[in-house]
Motif scaffolding. Structure first.
Motif, short mmCIF file in Angstrom:
data_model
loop_
_atom_site.label_atom_id
_atom_site.label_comp_id
_atom_site.label_asym_id
_atom_site.label_seq_id
_atom_site.Cartn_x
_atom_site.Cartn_y
_atom_site.Cartn_z
N ALA A 134 -40.53 39.95 -7.39
CA ALA A 134 -39.19 39.39 -7.49
C ALA A 134 -38.54 39.28 -6.11
O ALA A 134 -37.93 38.27 -5.77
N TRP A 135 -38.72 40.30 -5.33
CA TRP A 135 -38.00 40.45 -4.07
C TRP A 135 -38.67 39.68 -2.95
O TRP A 135 -38.04 38.88 -2.26
N GLU A 136 -39.99 39.88 -2.77
CA GLU A 136 -40.68 39.31 -1.62
C GLU A 136 -41.39 37.99 -1.94
O GLU A 136 -41.29 37.05 -1.18
N THR A 137 -42.10 37.92 -3.08
CA THR A 137 -42.82 36.67 -3.38
C THR A 137 -41.83 35.59 -3.81
O THR A 137 -41.81 34.50 -3.24
N ALA A 138 -41.00 35.88 -4.83
CA ALA A 138 -40.10 34.84 -5.34
C ALA A 138 -38.83 34.72 -4.50
O ALA A 138 -38.26 33.67 -4.36
N LYS A 139 -38.40 35.83 -3.94
CA LYS A 139 -37.11 35.91 -3.24
C LYS A 139 -35.97 35.48 -4.18
O LYS A 139 -35.19 34.56 -3.88
N VAL A 140 -35.91 36.14 -5.32
CA VAL A 140 -34.89 35.86 -6.34
C VAL A 140 -33.49 35.98 -5.73
O VAL A 140 -33.20 36.93 -5.00
N GLU A 141 -32.67 35.00 -6.02
CA GLU A 141 -31.31 35.00 -5.45
C GLU A 141 -30.28 35.47 -6.47
O GLU A 141 -30.50 35.39 -7.68
N LYS A 142 -29.14 35.91 -5.94
CA LYS A 142 -28.04 36.36 -6.78
C LYS A 142 -27.66 35.25 -7.76
O LYS A 142 -27.65 34.07 -7.40
N GLY A 143 -27.38 35.62 -8.99
CA GLY A 143 -26.95 34.64 -9.98
C GLY A 143 -28.07 33.87 -10.66
O GLY A 143 -27.81 33.02 -11.52
N SER A 144 -29.32 34.16 -10.30
CA SER A 144 -30.46 33.40 -10.85
C SER A 144 -30.73 33.71 -12.32
O SER A 144 -30.34 34.76 -12.82
N THR A 145 -31.46 32.78 -12.93
CA THR A 145 -32.01 33.00 -14.27
C THR A 145 -33.51 33.23 -14.13
O THR A 145 -34.22 32.42 -13.53
#
Ligand code: CXF
Ligand code: ZN
Length: 379
Positions: free
Chosen positions: A186-197
């Motif tokens: 989630a953090w490094e591969t996708a780099k999920v951003e605040k507010g995402s689904t």
């Protein structure tokens, strides 16, 4: 010097696929140059241990010592080892981080090319050698470069990360594989951003760790997909906000349900089962234009992924594989440990069972029956 002598100790030996492990006395050779011998403090069970234990692989890789999610103390070091000394607390990691090769030096990759990591039914040491023998002198094979189901094991220094010794071992060991893999994705591969689904296919330990990572990244919606309805309740502790039962959902394809729920697709989809058809579903419901699908599961060797060509060619979606969450062990594990110590990353809730190392076969049973998230075995 102790480092020059073999050690006799206890190990749980996997002698035949799918059969109970055998507690035996074994011999562990001294570390060679660039290697370290560590005493395992505790080891957890990861689903890959079970997968490779069950797998009918060529008999030539049995007997072997499984286990790869653990924590230990350096007992002795081989020549040329500068990074750690006797007495250091370390996490073994199945993915090497030599720090020297072009890949380790790039922030874009965690796939070390000095020690190429290949997924095979074998998962032997790099050079196929062994540091273990049983008391009859028979070779015992390694697993995933770690082999932590033994009181002592030998690893290349590229496969250990020095950590602060004050961290509770039963929590720190989770970062050796499972939790790092999910949170990292989630953090490094996708780099999920605040507010995402975010949509997570499969709420086993890895899926739950992805949820934990997505929660830390500030995702607003975390949709869990599983065939077991009790997983919603479990998932909620890890930040899952909505649930879809892919077995009983109204539509033919679960991706249709997700596309409807998200009004055109999710920002990030994670496949945490290891099924090509589920990768297809995940890709079909990540949003056109920027949707990313990340695969963490391992399917059978040779399986193919079939994708809608228009989806791939014209919809600007990204499909990425992720090993160990895309993390560089020596850089990122210390950061995750800090976030645990500052009460952001919650590790405690992953540990559902703690037992004695001798009870390892009971732990295997628990994992097979899906009754535990993480079971920690104390040596
Ligand atoms: C897995 C990941 C893919 C190859 C085998 C091991 N990682 C850890 O459990
Ligand atoms: Zn693992």
């Amino acid at each position: 010097k102790s480092s020059h002598k073999p050690i006799r100790c206890k190990a749980a030996v996997s002698r035949k696929a799918g059969e109970p492990l055998v507690m035996e006395e074994i011999m562990v050779a001294p570390p060679q140059p660039f290697e370290v011998r560590i005493r395992i403090i505790c080891t957890a069970l990861c689903h890959s241990d079970v997968t490779f234990w069950k797998l009918q692989v060529p008999p030539a890789c049995f007997p072997r010592i499984l286990g790869h999610e653990a924590i230990g103390v350096v007992e002795s070091v081989g020549e040329n080892v500068k990074e750690v000394v006797e007495g250091d607390t370390v996490l073994p990691t199945f993915m090497p981080d030599c720090g020297d090769c072009v890949d380790c030096k790039s922030h874009k990759s965690n796939l070390c090319s000095k020690f190429p990591f290949k997924v095979s039914p074998w998962m032997p040491r790099y050079d196929n050698s062994s540091r273990f023998t049983d008391l009859n002198g028979e070779t015992l094979f390694h697993f995933l470069n770690v082999s932590s189901f033994s009181e002592y094991t030998v690893l290349d220094v590229a496969n250990v990360v020095k950590i602060d010794s004050s961290i509770p071992p039963s929590r720190a060991c989770l970062l050796s594989c499972g939790v790092s893999t999910g949170v990292g994705a989630a953090w490094e591969t996708a780099k999920v951003e605040k507010g995402s689904t975010v949509v997570i296919f499969g709420l086993g330990s890895i899926g739950l760790a992805v949820a934990e990572g997505a929660r830390l990244c500030g995702a607003s919606r975390i949709i869990g997909v599983d065939i077991n309805p009790t997983k919603f309740q479990v998932g909620q502790k890890f930040g899952v906000t909505e649930f879809v039962n892919s077995m009983t959902c109204e539509k033919n394809r679960v991706s249709e349900v997700i596309n409807e729920m998200t009004d055109g697709g999710a920002d990030y989809c994670f496949e945490c089962v290891g099924s090509s058809s589920l990768v297809q579903e995940a890709y079909a419901c990540c949003r056109q234009g920027w949707g990313k699908t990340i695969t963490l599961g391992v399917d059978k060797p040779g399986s193919q992924i079939c994708l809608d060509s228009f989806d791939v060619l014209h919809h600007g979606k990204i499909l990425m594989g992720s090993l160990f969450g895309g993390l560089k062990a020596k850089t990122h594990i210390p950061i995750l440990l800090k976030r645990y110590l500052s009460n952001e990353l919650e590790l405690d809730k992953f540990v559902t069972h703690e037992m004695k190392f001798e009870e390892i076969n009971d732990a295997f049973q628990l994992l097979l029956e899906g009754k535990c998230i993480r079971c920690v075995l104390w040596m």
